[in-house]
Scaffold this active site. Sequence first.
Site, PDB file in Angstrom:
ATOM      1  N   LYS A 192       1.230   3.072  -2.791  1.00 57.97           N
ATOM      2  CA  LYS A 192       2.202   2.349  -1.703  1.00 57.97           C
ATOM      3  C   LYS A 192       2.061   3.974  -0.392  1.00 57.97           C
ATOM      4  O   LYS A 192       2.024   4.897  -0.525  1.00 57.97           O
ATOM      5  CB  LYS A 192       3.087   1.721  -2.050  1.00 57.97           C
ATOM      6  CG  LYS A 192       4.076   2.983  -2.133  1.00 57.97           C
ATOM      7  CD  LYS A 192       6.060   2.955  -1.721  1.00 57.97           C
ATOM      8  CE  LYS A 192       6.476   2.121  -0.639  1.00 57.97           C
ATOM      9  NZ  LYS A 192       7.502   3.518   0.174  1.00 57.97           N
ATOM     10  N   HIS A 200      10.267  -2.043  -3.271  1.00 56.02           N
ATOM     11  CA  HIS A 200      11.181  -1.707  -4.266  1.00 56.02           C
ATOM     12  C   HIS A 200      12.441  -3.239  -4.164  1.00 56.02           C
ATOM     13  O   HIS A 200      12.190  -3.278  -5.331  1.00 56.02           O
ATOM     14  CB  HIS A 200      11.843  -0.411  -4.634  1.00 56.02           C
ATOM     15  CG  HIS A 200      10.799   0.496  -4.285  1.00 56.02           C
ATOM     16  ND1 HIS A 200       9.491  -0.288  -4.852  1.00 56.02           N
ATOM     17  CD2 HIS A 200      10.483   2.114  -3.234  1.00 56.02           C
ATOM     18  CE1 HIS A 200       9.224   1.526  -4.266  1.00 56.02           C
ATOM     19  NE2 HIS A 200       9.960   2.579  -3.200  1.00 56.02           N
TER      20      HIS A 200
HETATM   21  C1  BG6 Z   1       9.466   5.182  -1.787  1.00 53.03           C
HETATM   22  C2  BG6 Z   1      10.149   6.034  -0.729  1.00 53.03           C
HETATM   23  O1  BG6 Z   1       8.787   4.688  -1.954  1.00 53.03           O
HETATM   24  O2  BG6 Z   1      10.768   5.608  -2.530  1.00 53.03           O
HETATM   25  C3  BG6 Z   1      11.099   6.405  -0.627  1.00 53.03           C
HETATM   26  O3  BG6 Z   1       8.711   5.629  -0.111  1.00 53.03           O
HETATM   27  C4  BG6 Z   1      12.310   6.684  -1.315  1.00 53.03           C
HETATM   28  O4  BG6 Z   1      11.353   6.905   0.980  1.00 53.03           O
HETATM   29  C5  BG6 Z   1      11.613   6.270  -2.775  1.00 53.03           C
HETATM   30  O5  BG6 Z   1      12.369   7.567  -1.432  1.00 53.03           O
HETATM   31  C6  BG6 Z   1      12.620   5.950  -4.210  1.00 53.03           C
HETATM   32  O6  BG6 Z   1      12.091   6.113  -5.175  1.00 53.03           O
HETATM   33  P1  BG6 Z   1      13.449   6.541  -5.880  1.00 53.03           P
HETATM   34  O7  BG6 Z   1      12.116   6.097  -7.173  1.00 53.03           O
HETATM   35  O8  BG6 Z   1      13.682   7.859  -6.441  1.00 53.03           O
HETATM   36  O9  BG6 Z   1      14.585   5.447  -6.420  1.00 53.03           O
END
Ligand code: BG6
Length: 508
Positions: free
Chosen positions: A158, A250
């Site tokens: 992504k 997400h």
């Molecule tokens: C990423 C984003 O996709 O996901 C980031 O670009 C974010 O900004 C991250 O911090 C969060 O992922 P996780 O696994 O730490 O919750």
Amino acid sequence: MPETAPPPDPCALVIFGAAGDLTKRLLVPALYHLRQAKLLPSELTLIGIARQEMTTEAFRAEFGAALRQFETVAVDQNDWQWVADRAHYLAGTFEDPDTYAKLEQLLARTQAQRAGSRNCLFYLATPPQAFAVVVHRLSEAGLTHEEPGSWRRIIIEKPFGTDLASAQALNRDILSVLAETQVYRIDHYLGKETVQNIMVFRFGNGIFEPLWDRDHIDHVQITVAETVGVEARGRFYDQTGALRDMVPNHLCQLLALTAMEPPTCFGADDVRTEKTKVLDALHRLRPQDVATSVVRGQYGAGLVNGAKIEAYRQSSNVAPDSATATYVALKLTIDNWRWAGVPFYLRTGKALAKRRTEVAIQFKRAPLALFRDTPVERLIPNDLVLHIQPEEGATLQFSAKVPGPVVRIGGVEMKFHYEDYFKAAPSTGYETLIYDCMLGDATLFQRADTIEAGWRVVQPILDAWQQDGGADLPIYRAGTEGPKEAEALLARDHRHWRPIADPGEVTS
Ligand code: BG6
């Protein structure tokens, strides 16, 4: 992956962007963990491609240093050596056809190590501008051509597009030279055990699903709260913001897993079709809805976990008058039979009071209080909270009688912690994704239509924000629960957010 999972067939894994942060922080440890679990094919070739000149020996040494830096426990030298022995390095730019000619030669030279297998997985750990270029160059070089009995697959990282139109254009572009079955679009949230568990929780238990609808559920809150600020990613983040960065991917995936209909089986397309259907059923926000259903904010200076954090606008590579949102909260509804009238509140932000990702299902209150002196509003609502990270597990809240001669009602909890039941090996979340791709199981990857469905949800918000140029962007103090306007979003519906920090916890 199953406990007795078989190793995949022999293959080559080619990483574009091998000198980058993603490769070092996540892919290298993931490959090492897969080796430890005996889940890599014994006939494997690893090829790293990046711009800078480097020998294979230097590349192996860099890989090793990265592993020692990012692995939380001592590195097993034998397992590491096993991975390093299979690694090769190729210097070249992503645009240059010569890079691909050299890659073809290297693949041919090492084919004997893979028992003659032509299987090849290309991992695009590159900046997003390079996705289409690499796919086209691979195709022009004949490297994506699948012969009977062998496969050629591509993992794409992504962000996949920056809005609906660009995601559609990228899909069209990629699918003009590849079949959808060759494309594995990553959302790393789907590699998380606790995210995968949402489906097991819902469909592997008989007791929850009968209650999982508008008759029993009052509303759902999905929270992805981060304590980190923008850090060194100003250049990317200031163009992106919280909405694009987190919501179409997400948060939409968490929502889809929570709200989808049961698939007829757990085949990749059955699951992905149900997820896409529920995202498509999200009520489209009209321009006038954005003002009432969406709240944004940007963090100012503050203290996060006792440490000072500078205001977003002071961060490097961020415009001093930036109108980029680092926080977004939104209210969505789903136009289908199961969910009509049940709000889904989503929020995500950086520099908040606590790191916490959870899906909270609030069930409707009991219709009557049993005891004349207990008003029904005082009954504790039944919250079922699926803790995704850093806490991993589930909590069910319900009412119980407080012991004593007077009948009083108190709120209590039943808690399940993953660590109490299962001993998990260290994992980055990428292990399952790489392994599944090698097996050809696309369940945990995004299909073209699912990606577009996510963008369709946020596009009206992007349009409205583009129009108003970020006017009246609320600033929230770093280390807090976010802008107070987010509280008002739920207050209008006579509801309130679950606290991000635990009551009494000092975070700022
Ligand atoms: C990423 C984003 O996709 O996901 C980031 O670009 C974010 O900004 C991250 O911090 C969060 O992922 P996780 O696994 O730490 O919750």
